[in-house]
Write an enzyme that holds these catalytic residues in place. Structure first.
Site, PDB file in Angstrom:
ATOM      1  N   GLU A  11       0.799  -1.239   0.000  1.00 59.77           N
ATOM      2  CA  GLU A  11       0.000   0.000   0.000  1.00 59.77           C
ATOM      3  C   GLU A  11       0.826   1.281   0.000  1.00 59.77           C
ATOM      4  O   GLU A  11       0.569   2.188   0.790  1.00 59.77           O
ATOM      5  CB  GLU A  11      -0.944  -0.014   1.204  1.00 59.77           C
ATOM      6  CG  GLU A  11      -1.820  -1.255   1.241  1.00 59.77           C
ATOM      7  CD  GLU A  11      -2.703  -1.328   2.481  1.00 59.77           C
ATOM      8  OE1 GLU A  11      -2.561  -0.479   3.372  1.00 59.77           O
ATOM      9  OE2 GLU A  11      -3.531  -2.254   2.559  1.00 59.77           O
ATOM     10  N   GLU A  70      -6.127 -10.781  -0.912  1.00 61.57           N
ATOM     11  CA  GLU A  70      -6.926 -10.579   0.316  1.00 61.57           C
ATOM     12  C   GLU A  70      -8.411 -10.537  -0.023  1.00 61.57           C
ATOM     13  O   GLU A  70      -9.145  -9.660   0.415  1.00 61.57           O
ATOM     14  CB  GLU A  70      -6.517  -9.267   1.001  1.00 61.57           C
ATOM     15  CG  GLU A  70      -5.031  -9.183   1.294  1.00 61.57           C
ATOM     16  CD  GLU A  70      -4.612  -7.915   2.026  1.00 61.57           C
ATOM     17  OE1 GLU A  70      -5.472  -7.224   2.589  1.00 61.57           O
ATOM     18  OE2 GLU A  70      -3.411  -7.621   2.027  1.00 61.57           O
TER      19      GLU A  70
HETATM   20  C1  XIL Z   1      -5.904  -6.320   8.623  1.00 62.25           C
HETATM   21  C2  XIL Z   1      -6.184  -7.486   9.551  1.00 62.25           C
HETATM   22  O1  XIL Z   1      -7.098  -8.350   8.945  1.00 62.25           O
HETATM   23  C3  XIL Z   1      -6.733  -6.971  10.855  1.00 62.25           C
HETATM   24  O2  XIL Z   1      -6.854  -8.038  11.791  1.00 62.25           O
HETATM   25  C4  XIL Z   1      -5.818  -5.899  11.426  1.00 62.25           C
HETATM   26  O3  XIL Z   1      -6.416  -5.344  12.589  1.00 62.25           O
HETATM   27  C5  XIL Z   1      -5.561  -4.807  10.414  1.00 62.25           C
HETATM   28  O4  XIL Z   1      -5.055  -5.376   9.221  1.00 62.25           O
HETATM   29  N1  XIL Z   1      -4.809  -4.715   3.920  1.00 62.25           N
HETATM   30  C6  XIL Z   1      -3.772  -5.500   4.346  1.00 62.25           C
HETATM   31  C7  XIL Z   1      -3.954  -6.369   5.522  1.00 62.25           C
HETATM   32  O5  XIL Z   1      -2.738  -5.561   3.667  1.00 62.25           O
HETATM   33  O6  XIL Z   1      -2.771  -6.545   6.239  1.00 62.25           O
HETATM   34  C8  XIL Z   1      -5.036  -5.851   6.445  1.00 62.25           C
HETATM   35  O7  XIL Z   1      -5.244  -6.806   7.466  1.00 62.25           O
HETATM   36  C9  XIL Z   1      -6.306  -5.587   5.668  1.00 62.25           C
HETATM   37  C10 XIL Z   1      -6.056  -4.566   4.596  1.00 62.25           C
END
Ligand code: XIL
Length: 400
Positions: free
Chosen positions: A176, A286
């Site tokens: 990101e 994701e």
């Molecule tokens: C999220 C997790 O799922 C949560 O448990 C945590 O509190 C915050 O991060 N993008 C990403 C992930 O790259 O690492 C994130 O994961 C969600 C968005």
């Protein structure tokens, strides 16, 4: 007398035997019904997602320590052949101060995956969230210099990616790093990394360090809303720069935190075409599709309450839209199979999604909870329901 006694006993024995047979066949029938009730006709319920997609790409899931035991772990082993630690390898959790590393959870996830012959994606080596705050401060609490920050980043990456060398097959190296605004001239997120390094060099550096740590690991740049036209172009610019700089990048992680109407088929294809035209692979890292949509802007003259929509949850209407969105996405993804090297869902089932505590993910992407950080509203975004049963969306994804 003797004879009639023996006859009665034999008769009773036969009756017991017949009764047992009847009971057994009932049990068998009920069991069969329970199993087949999960399935649509013609689909084998013993197969998992990974089996349906075995000629395509690994199918993965984000995991925490809780997923390694009990019902979730059985589901993971049955359905998936790739895992990503949801939080346990991020810089803050794994490296909370200069000489402290928390290996316990990360090691447990790696051991679980290795023992079940499941692939592991590492997530992630450099991000602006869940960061290790100590990294940004010099020895006396002053802001750190670029040189020291890069030195620390290098040590971090060599240590973490080095520890799992040969076990983690793909890393999200930088997460990101691209700006979210509509301003096309702002390519990079103004993170601590960017500000202290006075530019995007840290991204190149992170890839070089990761390659040094494990030359065989596949290295990915990972981001969300990568199908939105403005962000897509910014990501494209970053990728072109990395390639021009000879950074050892293998591909792009498109996070795929999607909504019922987002992305459109056209946006998804364009994003895939653009990235693959650079010779890069793609992983959907994701995936989840929230049923929540941003509330319409209030009609002028009314209060927001007057136009707010009651929460009706997972209605047949949203279910149908979610099925259609999953089906559309997978139809396209399968067409691009030669470029796609992993699909990973972010959490196991609708019982618990990271979006639930963020208002259901109204804002999309990792910015999901920006306007609703602590609002609890379920997102129902995955392929397994709250009882961990396969949803209709599951069958839409494997029916091809
Ligand atoms: C999220 C997790 O799922 C949560 O448990 C945590 O509190 C915050 O991060 N993008 C990403 C992930 O790259 O690492 C994130 O994961 C969600 C968005």
């Amino acid at each position: 007398m003797e004879l009639s006694n023996t006859a009665t006993k034999a008769c009773r024995g036969m009756l017991v035997f017949a009764f047992t047979l009847i009971v057994l066949s009932f049990v068998r029938c009920a069991y069969k019904h329970q199993v087949t009730s999960l399935a649509t006709p013609g689909i084998n319920p013993d197969k998992g997602l990974k089996d349906y997609y075995k000629n395509y790409f690994p199918m993965g899931v984000a995991v925490s320590m809780a997923s390694l035991h009990g019902v979730d772990s059985a589901l993971i082993v049955k359905e998936f052949n790739s895992v990503t630690p949801e939080n346990d390898m991020k810089m803050g959790p794994i490296h909370p101060s200069e000489n402290v590393y928390n290996w316990k959870n990360a090691d447990a996830i790696v051991d679980f995956a290795v023992s079940h012959h499941i692939k592991i994606r590492g997530h992630n080596l450099c991000w602006h969230n869940q960061e290790a705050r100590w990294m940004f401060k010099g020895p006396n609490g002053e802001p750190v210099t670029k040189e020291l920050l890069l030195q620390r980043l290098k040590k971090h990456i060599l240590t973490v990616a080095g520890r799992y060398k040969g076990k983690i097959y793909a890393w999200d190296v930088v997460n990101e790093a691209v700006d979210d605004s509509d301003d096309t001239t702002q390519v990079y997120r103004k993170s601590n990394w960017y500000k202290i390094c006075n530019g995007p060099d840290f991204i190149d550096s992170a890839f070089k360090y990761a390659h040094e740590a494990d030359p065989n690991a596949k290295l990915y740049y990972n981001d969300y809303n990568s199908e939105h036209p403005v962000k897509r172009e910014k990501i494209y610019k970053l990728l072109k720069k990395l390639i021009a700089d000879h950074a050892p990048i293998d591909g792009v992680g498109m996070q795929a935190h999607w909504k019922l109407n987002d992305p459109s088929p056209d946006e998804l294809r364009k994003a895939l075409d653009e990235v693959t035209s650079l010779g890069l692979k793609v992983q959907f890292t994701e995936m989840d599709i929230t049923i929540r949509m941003p509330k319409p802007t209030p009609i002028s003259g009314t209060t927001p309450e007057a136009t707010s929509i009651p929460d009706s949850g997972y209605t047949p209407g949203v279910e149908a839209k979610q099925i259609a969105q999953y089906k559309m996405a997978f139809d396209i993804i399968r067409q691009y199979r030669q470029y796609i090297t992993n699909i990973t869902f972010w959490n196991v089932s609708d019982r618990s999604s990271w979006l639930d505590g963020r208002g259901g993910g109204l804002m999309g992407g990792a910015a999901a909870g920006v306007n609703t950080p602590n609002v609890v509203r379920k997102a129902y975004p995955l392929l397994f329901d709250e009882n961990r049963q396969r949803k209709k969306a599951y069958w839409a994804v494997v029916d091809f």
